[in-house]
Design an enzyme around this catalytic site. Structure first.
Site, mmCIF file in Angstrom:
data_model
loop_
_atom_site.group_PDB
_atom_site.id
_atom_site.type_symbol
_atom_site.label_atom_id
_atom_site.label_comp_id
_atom_site.label_asym_id
_atom_site.label_seq_id
_atom_site.Cartn_x
_atom_site.Cartn_y
_atom_site.Cartn_z
ATOM 1 N NE ARG A 73 4.600 -68.595 -13.826
ATOM 2 C CZ ARG A 73 4.742 -69.401 -15.155
ATOM 3 N NH1 ARG A 73 3.792 -69.953 -15.690
ATOM 4 N NH2 ARG A 73 5.266 -69.275 -16.153
ATOM 5 C CG HIS A 77 3.137 -64.511 -15.237
ATOM 6 N ND1 HIS A 77 3.799 -65.767 -16.116
ATOM 7 C CD2 HIS A 77 3.666 -64.704 -13.827
ATOM 8 C CE1 HIS A 77 4.961 -65.984 -15.832
ATOM 9 N NE2 HIS A 77 4.559 -65.632 -14.553
ATOM 10 C CG ASN A 106 2.864 -65.423 -20.029
ATOM 11 O OD1 ASN A 106 3.109 -65.738 -18.769
ATOM 12 N ND2 ASN A 106 2.238 -64.790 -20.731
ATOM 13 C CG HIS A 205 9.735 -68.700 -6.564
ATOM 14 N ND1 HIS A 205 10.720 -67.951 -7.303
ATOM 15 C CD2 HIS A 205 8.768 -68.569 -7.451
ATOM 16 C CE1 HIS A 205 10.208 -67.459 -8.352
ATOM 17 N NE2 HIS A 205 9.198 -68.134 -8.844
#
Length: 395
Positions: A73, A77, A106, A205
């Site tokens: 992640r 990001h 975040n 996910h």
């Protein structure tokens, strides 16, 4: 990307050797040299770099399984906003902007920052001022995926670190849990990624989870007609309500329970996520949305039926993400000494308290001078950002 006919002979031979080696072991290879990035970039300057990062990542994941989804992640990001420049790692921006990591997207939800710090400190001891934070993050994301069950794949390197970070770059440019397929497709398209990349990368996910506040709008007060989102499997929705009680105004988001995305194999990176979607057990609105659109639903069905195909496409998509707006070559960016600070900031921080002390008390005799604690200015708090901005994405 240069054509093979334009390549120097030694690079061409390296490319053919790499492709042959990859074919033997089934690895994913897009190219040896892409936009200045190169597989084996540190083979001469820091040959143990990738191995050291892999060891650190595996050790960290061994102590906390949440590190694996956190690193993947963190990589996404970082790359999705201003490119793969490690801007998400900065605690401060030289321009004085509030950095990306304190955005509502975040904030306290970022996991894996300590792992990157350890890797950087280790490599600085081995090969000072050589391996960029952006490359460390790309290698670490790959190693996290492999630790979670994905076959290994090559990561081209040569990225340099950015020198700015601004949380204002995120609003309107970043996917949020409440987005549906048209908006998600648009955002991915703006970054040169396809709708298939969207569906493939959503498969991350398969591991990790989300805090209750990220989907509470689906299980409480969904609409005037229904308290619960009717697209959710009723039994699953009831389970979520048991794990996530109704929010209270004074609830601390950081203490909110966390629910796994994939209840079947929540620590293994596999295609079970897609089967869960088809069973109407997608946790976020953006997850469930993938089966509501006919084009993305067809992809979900294909990936649910073929784990090997999805794993291959996931590795390829991660490679593409790793090429987004990279800084390559001298004169572009820098190789940070510490991932949290642009080079030079650490010295400025040491000098600033001394200068302030001298400015405040030059008139006092030495026997009356006292050391005063220097308070750093308060930054935006991520929880405040969360409350003020995050839930706008759900509407």
């Amino acid at each position: 990307m240069p054509k093979t006919g334009d390549m120097p002979r030694h690079k061409l031979l390296f490319l053919f050797a790499l492709l042959a080696s990859a074919a033997q072991r089934g690895a994913v290879v897009d190219a040896a040299i892409v936009d200045g990035l190169q597989v084996g970039f540190y083979s001469q300057t820091c040959p143990q770099a990738e191995g050291a990062i892999s060891d650190i990542v595996n050790n960290e994941i061994g102590m906390d399984r949440g590190i694996a989804p956190g690193l993947i992640r963190l990589f996404f990001h970082d790359c999705f906003i201003t490119g793969c420049d490690a801007s998400i790692l900065l605690d401060e921006s030289p321009a004085g902007d509030v950095p990306e990591k304190e955005s509502s997207a975040n904030g306290f939800t970022l996991v894996g920052l300590r792992t990157i710090d350890i890797a950087k400190a280790t490599l600085e001891g081995m090969c000072p001022r050589t391996v960029s934070c952006a490359d460390i993050l790309a290698f670490a994301a790959r190693d996290a995926a492999v630790a979670a069950g994905l076959p290994s794949y090559d990561v081209a390197a040569g990225r340099r670190d950015g020198m700015r970070s601004n949380m204002d770059d995120l609003p309107g440019n970043f996917p949020v849990p409440g987005h549906h397929v048209p908006r998600l497709t648009e955002l991915f398209g703006q970054r040169g990624l396809s709708q298939e990349d969207l569906v493939v990368l959503s498969g991350a996910h398969s591991i990790g989870g989300a805090h209750c506040f990220m989907f509470s709008n689906r299980i409480y007060g969904f609409s005037e007609e229904a308290d619960v989102d009717p697209s959710l499997d009723p039994e699953y929705a009831q389970q979520l309500r048991q794990m996530c009680p109704p929010r209270k105004p004074d609830d601390d988001p950081q203490q909110a329970p966390k629910v796994k995305f994939d209840a079947q194999t929540g620590e293994k990176l596999d295609n079970a996520y897609y089967a869960e979607l088809l069973a109407r057990r997608g946790l976020l609105t953006s997850d469930s949305a993938l089966i509501e659109d006919p084009q993305t639903r067809a992809m979900v069905e294909a990936f649910a039926a073929d784990d090997a195909m999805w794993q291959q496409k996931f590795a390829e998509a991660m490679q593409r993400v790793g090429m987004l707006d990279v800084l390559v070559g001298e004169g572009k960016g820098q190789v940070r000494n510490k991932c949290r600070l642009v080079n030079g900031q650490e010295e400025e921080q040491r000098q600033q308290p001394q200068q302030q002390q001298q400015q405040k008390q030059p008139q006092l005799p030495w026997f009356r001078q006292r050391r005063q604690h220097q308070h750093r200015p308060l930054r935006h708090h991520p929880v405040a950002n969360l409350i003020n901005g995050f839930f706008r994405g759900f509407h």
